[in-house]
Scaffold this motif. Sequence first.
Motif, mmCIF file in Angstrom:
data_model
loop_
_atom_site.group_PDB
_atom_site.id
_atom_site.type_symbol
_atom_site.label_atom_id
_atom_site.label_comp_id
_atom_site.label_asym_id
_atom_site.label_seq_id
_atom_site.Cartn_x
_atom_site.Cartn_y
_atom_site.Cartn_z
ATOM 1 N N ASP A 1 0.831 -1.208 0.000
ATOM 2 C CA ASP A 1 0.000 0.000 0.000
ATOM 3 C C ASP A 1 0.863 1.255 0.000
ATOM 4 O OD1 ASP A 1 -1.887 -1.966 0.317
ATOM 5 O OD2 ASP A 1 -3.031 -0.912 1.854
ATOM 6 N N LEU A 2 1.950 1.209 0.776
ATOM 7 C CA LEU A 2 2.852 2.363 0.823
ATOM 8 C C LEU A 2 3.495 2.593 -0.540
ATOM 9 C CD1 LEU A 2 4.727 1.709 4.212
ATOM 10 C CD2 LEU A 2 2.434 2.604 3.841
ATOM 11 N N SER A 3 3.955 1.504 -1.144
ATOM 12 C CA SER A 3 4.601 1.612 -2.466
ATOM 13 C C SER A 3 3.628 2.138 -3.504
ATOM 14 C CB SER A 3 5.138 0.246 -2.908
ATOM 15 O OG SER A 3 6.139 -0.203 -2.038
ATOM 16 N N TYR A 4 2.387 1.658 -3.446
ATOM 17 C CA TYR A 4 1.408 2.103 -4.442
ATOM 18 C C TYR A 4 1.096 3.590 -4.266
ATOM 19 C CZ TYR A 4 -2.661 2.692 -7.308
ATOM 20 O OH TYR A 4 -3.536 3.164 -8.267
ATOM 21 N N CYS A 5 0.998 4.044 -3.023
ATOM 22 C CA CYS A 5 0.709 5.468 -2.790
ATOM 23 C C CYS A 5 1.803 6.339 -3.393
ATOM 24 C CB CYS A 5 0.590 5.728 -1.291
ATOM 25 S SG CYS A 5 0.264 7.461 -0.888
ATOM 26 N N ILE A 6 3.067 5.965 -3.175
ATOM 27 C CA ILE A 6 4.185 6.725 -3.740
ATOM 28 C C ILE A 6 4.124 6.691 -5.261
ATOM 29 C CG2 ILE A 6 6.695 6.865 -3.908
ATOM 30 C CD1 ILE A 6 6.736 5.529 -1.079
ATOM 31 N N TYR A 7 3.849 5.520 -5.812
ATOM 32 C CA TYR A 7 3.743 5.382 -7.266
ATOM 33 C C TYR A 7 2.614 6.251 -7.814
ATOM 34 C CZ TYR A 7 1.947 3.360 -11.600
ATOM 35 O OH TYR A 7 1.444 3.201 -12.863
ATOM 36 N N ALA A 8 1.462 6.236 -7.152
ATOM 37 C CA ALA A 8 0.305 7.003 -7.628
ATOM 38 C C ALA A 8 0.573 8.507 -7.595
ATOM 39 C CB ALA A 8 -0.930 6.661 -6.792
ATOM 40 N N LEU A 9 1.222 8.986 -6.537
ATOM 41 C CA LEU A 9 1.548 10.412 -6.448
ATOM 42 C C LEU A 9 2.582 10.802 -7.501
ATOM 43 C CD1 LEU A 9 1.727 10.768 -2.564
ATOM 44 C CD2 LEU A 9 0.070 11.904 -4.051
ATOM 45 N N SER A 10 3.574 9.936 -7.697
ATOM 46 C CA SER A 10 4.594 10.203 -8.711
ATOM 47 C C SER A 10 3.979 10.237 -10.110
ATOM 48 C CB SER A 10 5.688 9.139 -8.628
ATOM 49 O OG SER A 10 6.670 9.346 -9.602
ATOM 50 N N ARG A 11 3.065 9.325 -10.372
ATOM 51 C CA ARG A 11 2.391 9.278 -11.676
ATOM 52 C C ARG A 11 1.530 10.523 -11.877
ATOM 53 N NH1 ARG A 11 -1.858 4.621 -12.066
ATOM 54 N NH2 ARG A 11 -2.778 6.019 -10.514
ATOM 55 N N ARG A 12 0.815 10.916 -10.840
ATOM 56 C CA ARG A 12 -0.032 12.120 -10.907
ATOM 57 C C ARG A 12 0.814 13.337 -11.255
ATOM 58 N NH1 ARG A 12 -5.214 14.026 -11.632
ATOM 59 N NH2 ARG A 12 -5.978 15.350 -9.943
ATOM 60 N N LEU A 13 1.980 13.424 -10.645
ATOM 61 C CA LEU A 13 2.858 14.572 -10.858
ATOM 62 C C LEU A 13 3.473 14.564 -12.254
ATOM 63 C CD1 LEU A 13 3.848 17.004 -9.225
ATOM 64 C CD2 LEU A 13 5.761 15.607 -8.440
ATOM 65 N N SER A 14 3.835 13.390 -12.736
ATOM 66 C CA SER A 14 4.518 13.300 -14.030
ATOM 67 C C SER A 14 3.580 13.548 -15.207
ATOM 68 C CB SER A 14 5.175 11.927 -14.183
ATOM 69 O OG SER A 14 4.196 10.905 -14.235
ATOM 70 N N LYS A 15 2.283 13.319 -15.019
ATOM 71 C CA LYS A 15 1.346 13.424 -16.139
ATOM 72 C C LYS A 15 0.676 14.789 -16.255
ATOM 73 C CE LYS A 15 0.166 8.525 -16.652
ATOM 74 N NZ LYS A 15 0.624 8.477 -18.048
ATOM 75 N N THR A 16 0.650 15.557 -15.177
ATOM 76 C CA THR A 16 -0.083 16.818 -15.217
ATOM 77 C C THR A 16 0.737 17.946 -15.850
ATOM 78 O OG1 THR A 16 -1.405 18.378 -13.918
ATOM 79 C CG2 THR A 16 0.653 17.612 -12.949
ATOM 80 N N LYS A 17 0.036 18.842 -16.513
ATOM 81 C CA LYS A 17 0.625 20.076 -17.041
ATOM 82 C C LYS A 17 -0.016 21.296 -16.378
ATOM 83 C CE LYS A 17 3.225 17.910 -19.992
ATOM 84 N NZ LYS A 17 4.685 17.842 -19.763
ATOM 85 N N ASN A 18 -0.808 21.046 -15.352
ATOM 86 C CA ASN A 18 -1.525 22.109 -14.658
ATOM 87 C C ASN A 18 -0.798 22.437 -13.355
ATOM 88 O OD1 ASN A 18 -3.674 23.019 -12.544
ATOM 89 N ND2 ASN A 18 -4.660 23.377 -14.520
ATOM 90 N N TRP A 19 -0.473 23.706 -13.147
ATOM 91 C CA TRP A 19 0.339 24.074 -11.990
ATOM 92 C C TRP A 19 -0.394 23.817 -10.675
ATOM 93 C CZ3 TRP A 19 -0.804 27.581 -8.171
ATOM 94 C CH2 TRP A 19 -1.817 28.509 -8.424
ATOM 95 N N ILE A 20 -1.715 23.929 -10.670
ATOM 96 C CA ILE A 20 -2.474 23.703 -9.431
ATOM 97 C C ILE A 20 -2.370 22.244 -8.999
ATOM 98 C CG2 ILE A 20 -4.772 23.766 -8.377
ATOM 99 C CD1 ILE A 20 -5.466 26.051 -10.313
ATOM 100 N N VAL A 21 -2.576 21.335 -9.946
ATOM 101 C CA VAL A 21 -2.484 19.901 -9.646
ATOM 102 C C VAL A 21 -1.064 19.548 -9.201
ATOM 103 C CG1 VAL A 21 -2.670 17.570 -10.612
ATOM 104 C CG2 VAL A 21 -4.350 19.314 -11.242
ATOM 105 N N ALA A 22 -0.072 20.085 -9.897
ATOM 106 C CA ALA A 22 1.328 19.790 -9.546
ATOM 107 C C ALA A 22 1.647 20.272 -8.135
ATOM 108 C CB ALA A 22 2.262 20.443 -10.560
ATOM 109 N N LEU A 23 1.238 21.496 -7.817
ATOM 110 C CA LEU A 23 1.547 22.049 -6.499
ATOM 111 C C LEU A 23 0.822 21.288 -5.399
ATOM 112 C CD1 LEU A 23 2.835 24.020 -4.627
ATOM 113 C CD2 LEU A 23 1.120 25.743 -5.255
ATOM 114 N N LYS A 24 -0.449 20.954 -5.613
ATOM 115 C CA LYS A 24 -1.202 20.232 -4.586
ATOM 116 C C LYS A 24 -0.640 18.829 -4.377
ATOM 117 C CE LYS A 24 -5.731 21.046 -4.364
ATOM 118 N NZ LYS A 24 -7.149 21.307 -4.736
ATOM 119 N N THR A 25 -0.109 18.224 -5.437
ATOM 120 C CA THR A 25 0.526 16.917 -5.288
ATOM 121 C C THR A 25 1.787 17.037 -4.448
ATOM 122 O OG1 THR A 25 -0.321 16.266 -7.461
ATOM 123 C CG2 THR A 25 1.417 14.906 -6.517
ATOM 124 N N LEU A 26 2.592 18.074 -4.693
ATOM 125 C CA LEU A 26 3.792 18.299 -3.894
ATOM 126 C C LEU A 26 3.441 18.599 -2.437
ATOM 127 C CD1 LEU A 26 6.060 20.434 -6.277
ATOM 128 C CD2 LEU A 26 6.270 18.010 -5.729
#
Length: 322
Positions: free
Chosen positions: A64-89
């Motif tokens: 579960d921990l590994s998947y959460c990190i993977y999901a956040l990393s994927r969310r960050l790598s795919k977005t081009k929207n600054w709001i989504v990127a910042l909220k992920t960080l």
Amino acid sequence: MGSWRKAYGALKDSTKVGLAKVNSEFKELDIAIVKATNHVECPPKERHVRKILLATSANRPRADLSYCIYALSRRLSKTKNWIVALKTLIVVHRLLREGDPMFKEEFLAYSSRGNILHIANFKDDSSQSAWDCSAWIRAYGCFLEERLECLRVLRYDIETERLVRYPQTSSKVHSKTRTLPSPELLEQLPALQQLLFRVVGVQPEGAACSNYLIQYALALVLKESFKIYCSINDGIINLVDMFFEMPKYDAINALAIYKRAGLQAENLAEFYDFCKQLELARTFQFPTLSHPHRFLQRWKSTSEKHPDPRSRVSRRARSRSY
């Protein structure tokens, strides 16, 4: 154009939530991540962040921990929207600050495989303000990456470190660096100074200065800067006390650390002066910054214990170094 982007962002968020409900093996976690990092220009809602923290607690499987990190990393790598990127960080930062130690270990292990944040080339050029915010996001990403590296070097999280009251200074509490032996101190202080360099680097410019979401993230960095500064300060005191017992090579490194601390104290003071003008800092109690030159008398008094002219550093050479 702004209204169209908001509508399109909301549609993408609802679509991702719908797909998570149908396809995901980690349905609740995926939904919480999408909702915490949606396109709405406000900080992540606390209930969604809490769900993510719960999903990465110590009693959950390592997968579960590994998947959460993977999901956040994927969310960050795919977005081009600054709001989504910042909220992920911000979510990543909250997890590093408040998450279980096991999650931090997993995060370190995951990051050792490569760049986990994918933020160095991020840009949202949809508007001038988005461009300014993108520049700040890159700086924020650098701080988080440096925070991970500092965690790797120190092998403990400075944010969750408990300050200790030592018998010889019963009126004060100190960081771990106050009593570290010389080899560990010379390893840890440069890592802490590099992290402080990244702290000062998150000073926003242009439209980013007045953006509430950026100020929210900046407040998280600002809170951490206080402990980072205290750890460096305590380490410098320790360094001065041990300086004349060090081997020559270690003493050269110690002097370089001391000099950098002086420059950083000035830069940090300017950064704090900037932050004090912002809304975020109204409730903050900023530390009183001490320039390392105040340790000069301590350094001189220590040198009096080493009057031997045959010693590695003569008193005349010491006076020149000041």
